[in-house]
Design an enzyme around this catalytic site. Structure first.
Site, PDB file in Angstrom:
ATOM      1  N   ASP A  62      33.781  47.565  33.538  1.00  0.00           N
ATOM      2  CA  ASP A  62      33.495  47.481  31.833  1.00  0.00           C
ATOM      3  C   ASP A  62      33.062  49.132  32.274  1.00  0.00           C
ATOM      4  OD1 ASP A  62      35.788  46.241  31.543  1.00  0.00           O
ATOM      5  OD2 ASP A  62      33.997  44.450  31.397  1.00  0.00           O
ATOM      6  N   ASP A 109      31.444  48.770  39.012  1.00  0.00           N
ATOM      7  CA  ASP A 109      31.899  48.192  38.066  1.00  0.00           C
ATOM      8  C   ASP A 109      33.262  48.448  37.562  1.00  0.00           C
ATOM      9  OD1 ASP A 109      30.823  46.087  35.338  1.00  0.00           O
ATOM     10  OD2 ASP A 109      29.987  48.401  34.533  1.00  0.00           O
TER      11      ASP A 109
END
Ligand code: BG6
Ligand code: MG
Length: 217
Positions: free
Chosen positions: A10, A8
């Protein structure tokens, strides 16, 4: 056997979660209500328009599609302004060393982010060329907790879901990995990321051989 690591963006590679929160909070305040950091946990990993719906529901507001699009556009403009000053110095602790280990061990890497700004952020922090595949919000129809973003990553890397390990800071992201039949390492707090196979505060000092052995055990 783990052959690929899916990340991922963020909150795992870079701390943009704080900027999303600031930009949404500004919008909520302009509309006459507030959101807390605790409430913000629900928004992590959730797409822009879905996040907007969750926030408006929290503020008991029902708005037209046109008005919602306007608000989402403005939030994004504010967010882009906040991230425009990011540099490689904003890469989260341990990430650069971790990627050096990945390259040495020939592990494939993909980005799996629902953000439509992922490419731009990777460019700002100088990591655009560090992934073998980049799946972002522009390439998917369903956001996390749907597994689409990670399944597409596995497909582009030509590995099976069982050969993938996902790194996630969001509850919805860990759920997406699990729904896709993948193992998940949570980045953050154990009490929050309860469905992850392992949880680390960050990637500092994480040895990938030890990690893979632990997961295979
Ligand atoms: C995720 C963030 O990575 O991207 C969410 O965790 C955000 O908070 C989502 O809403 C969509 O981002 P963007 O940049 O397309 O608005
Ligand atoms: Mg995240």
């Amino acid at each position: 056997m783990i052959k690929a690591f899916l990340f991922d963006l963020d909150g795992v590679i870079v701390d943009t979660a704080i900027y999303h929160y600031q930009a949404w909070r500004q919008m909520a305040n302009d509309l006459g209500f507030d959101i807390t950091e605790e409430f913000n946990e629900k928004l992590k990993g959730i797409s822009r328009m879905e996040s907007l719906d969750i926030i408006l529901q929290h503020g008991h507001l029902q708005l037209s599609e046109e008005r919602k699009n306007e608000l989402a556009t403005r939030k994004n403009e504010n967010y882009l302004q906040l991230v425009s000053k990011m540099t490689p110095a904003d890469i989260l602790p341990g990430v650069t060393d971790f990627f050096t280990q990945l390259k040495k061990n020939n592990i494939k890497t993909a980005l799996g982010s629902v953000s439509k700004n992922a490419g731009l952020i990777l460019e700002r922090i100088g990591m655009l060329n560090d992934f073998d595949a980049i799946i972002d919000g522009n390439k998917i129809a369903k956001g996390k907790p749907d597994p689409e973003v990670f399944l597409k990553g596995a497909e582009e890397l030509e590995v099976s879901p069982a050969e993938c390990l996902v790194f996630e800071d969001a509850v919805a992201g860990v759920e997406a990995a699990k729904a896709g039949g993948m193992k998940a390492v949570g980045i953050g707090k154990k009490e929050v990321l309860t469905k992850a196979d392992l949880v680390f505060e960050n990637l500092v000092g994480v040895d990938i051989r030890v990690l893979i052995d632990d997961l295979n055990r």
